[in-house]
Every structure is written in structure tokens, then in C-alpha cells.
Design an enzyme around this catalytic site. Structure first.
Site, short mmCIF file in Angstrom:
data_model
loop_
_atom_site.label_atom_id
_atom_site.label_comp_id
_atom_site.label_asym_id
_atom_site.label_seq_id
_atom_site.Cartn_x
_atom_site.Cartn_y
_atom_site.Cartn_z
N GLU A 40 49.02 -19.92 11.28
CA GLU A 40 48.23 -21.10 10.92
C GLU A 40 47.79 -21.84 12.17
O GLU A 40 48.62 -22.17 13.03
CB GLU A 40 49.04 -22.05 10.03
N HIS A 91 42.28 -15.20 6.44
CA HIS A 91 42.60 -15.50 5.05
C HIS A 91 41.36 -15.38 4.17
O HIS A 91 41.42 -14.92 3.04
CB HIS A 91 43.19 -16.91 4.95
N ASP A 107 39.10 -19.58 5.47
CA ASP A 107 39.71 -19.76 6.78
C ASP A 107 40.03 -18.43 7.46
O ASP A 107 40.27 -17.43 6.78
CB ASP A 107 40.97 -20.62 6.68
#
Length: 268
Positions: free
Chosen positions: A138, A176, A186
Site C-alpha cells: 500500500e 489492484h 489503484d
């Protein structure tokens, strides 16, 4: 006495670090869960659902399951601290192996061999349980901004280590929005996929000025060969264009067709 004097500053630093860590409570939960997994693995033999053998036979040929994909996300939140909190609240049921802040700080939140809850309902090629065979990373980014250079530098170093440690194929560094194009976008279209591909993380295309797309070119089959789920045709096309052309518009275009025609051959 001299050794004690040398150790005191180190001990003080460790004590101070433990006392100021805002995640002490959730770290205890992490350790408790990993100990439970270790206990489960240590059972010898593990209980089998079919118990008709007179004795257990353990193979001599085994290894830990290893990740084969790296999935890159943006956090869609407003700060690294907000994301760390989200990933330490049991009720959210979401997590990732790594969180990289804008300043380049890397938080390794979960052992690489364990399963994070980062991909959700997703598909890439024939793989439908991405959480079980991937590393989730992330990037602190709300989805509407460019990515900090310090953050990308840390990402590159991390990807180098992961690729080397787990022998992850270049084609298996994806986003993603690639594995879940109907609901995710994303990392956003500003993410420098081309730069990453030049370092061996993801595939890319070359100059298309001389590419001639055949009239019978089946672009949906080509997108499926790349890896996209074509159940929702429109979403698959948008996902492909966002990743490979930094384009978020709908529908296949002549330029996108050229890129796809050239690129899909690399995935065959």
C-alpha cells in the site's frame, strides 16, 4: 563495568521505543495470532479428515508456500497514520504486508509468508484467490495525487528484494485495479508503471508507430491473455488503458489496440 556502561544507552533506547510505540496493544495481537499459527504447524502429525491409515507418513520434500505476485495499491486515505490505524482495527478486516509512507518510511506489517487481506474479490488469469499467492503493498496516496519520489525509491528497493527472494516473474507485478477492475482503480493513473517495468517490475510495450493491427484482431482475447478478467468488458478495457496508457476513458481506441496487439504477445 565498561560493558554495562555501553549497554545502558541501548537498553534505554529499547525501553523508550517500547513505551512510545502507539501500536503496542495491536502488536501483542499480531504476536498472539502468529504463535497460534506456529502451534498449528507444529502439531505432528496434523489431524487428517480421513483417518484410515495405521500410521502417519511425512514427506521429506516440502517448503513454505511462497508469494508469486506483487499487488500495488494506493491507500485512498489521507495519511500514513490513518492507514496504519485502519490495518490494526480488527473490525476492518483489511491489511497489507507493507505500507510505504510519502516520506519513504516502510512499515512491514505482516510476514511475507502469511496471507494478508488486501486483494478482496479479484482475478488475474486463472488465479482467483490472489490473497493466497501475493504480497500486498500500500502506497500512502489518496488516489488523486502523484506519488512522492521518496516513496517510489523505497518501493523500488522493496520490489528488488521481493523479486530476488521469491523469484517473482516480471509480469506478476501488477495493480489492484488490474485484478479488480470493476471496483478498484489503484494505484491511480499517475503511477509510473513504465519506469518500474524498466527495472524489471511489470511488462511494457515498445514504439507502436510501425505496428499494423490485423482487421480480425480479437482484442478481448488479447486482454484476457494479458491477465484481465473480461467478464465486464468495459471495466477490463479501462483497467488495461489506465495501466498501460495512463488513460481512464472508456472504450478501445486505435492507439490502445496497437499497444495491446504488441503487448499481449509478451504474455503468451
Amino acid at each position: 563495568m565498561r560493558k554495562l556502561c555501553l549497554l545502558l544507552p541501548v537498553l534505554a533506547l529499547l525501553i523508550n521505543s517500547c513505551s512510545t510505540n502507539p501500536y503496542r496493544a495491536t502488536n501483542k495481537s499480531y504476536k498472539k495470532q502468529t504463535k497460534a499459527f506456529a502451534k498449528l504447524l507444529s502439531q505432528y502429525p496434523l489431524q487428517d479428515s480421513v483417518n484410515n491409515a495405521s500410521y502417519f507418513v511425512g514427506t521429506t520434500n516440502l517448503s513454505m508456500r511462497r508469494p508469486n505476485f506483487v499487488i500495488i495499491h494506493h491507500t485512498a486515505q489521507n495519511s500514513c497514520e490513518q492507514t496504519l490505524k485502519t490495518f490494526t482495527l480488527p473490525r476492518t478486516q483489511v491489511s497489507a504486508h507493507y505500507v510505504i509512507c510519502k516520506d519513504g518510511t516502510v512499515h512491514h506489517m505482516l510476514n511475507d509468508y502469511l496471507r494478508a487481506h488486501h486483494a478482496g474479490v479479484s482475478r488475474w488469469g486463472n488465479s482467483t484467490d490472489i490473497n493466497s499467492n501475493s504480497i500486498g503493498i500500500e502506497l500512502d496516496n489518496n488516489g488523486f495525487e502523484s506519488f512522492d519520489e521518496r516513496q517510489l525509491n523505497s518501493l523500488n528497493l522493496l520490489l528488488e528484494r521481493l523479486k530476488k527472494s521469491f523469484n517473482i516473474p516480471s509480469a506478476n507485478f501488477i495493480g489492484h485495479g488490474d485484478i479488480a477492475p470493476t471496483r478498484k482503480n489503484d494505484p491511480n493513473w499517475r503511477f509510473p508503471w513504465q519506469t518500474l517495468s524498466e527495472k524489471g517490475f511489470g511488462l511494457w510495450w515498445s514504439d507502436t508507430s510501425n505496428v499494423q493491427v490485423p482487421e480480425n484482431f480479437d482484442y478481448l482475447t488479447a486482454i484476457r491473455i494479458v491477465g484481465y478478467d473480461v467478464k465486464d468488458t468495459s471495466a477490463a478495457i479501462v483497467g488495461f488503458k489506465r495501466h498501460f496508457l495512463m488513460d481512464t476513458t472508456k472504450g478501445m481506441t486505435p492507439e490502445a489496440a496497437k499497444v495491446l496487439f504488441q503487448l499481449h504477445k509478451k504474455y503468451l
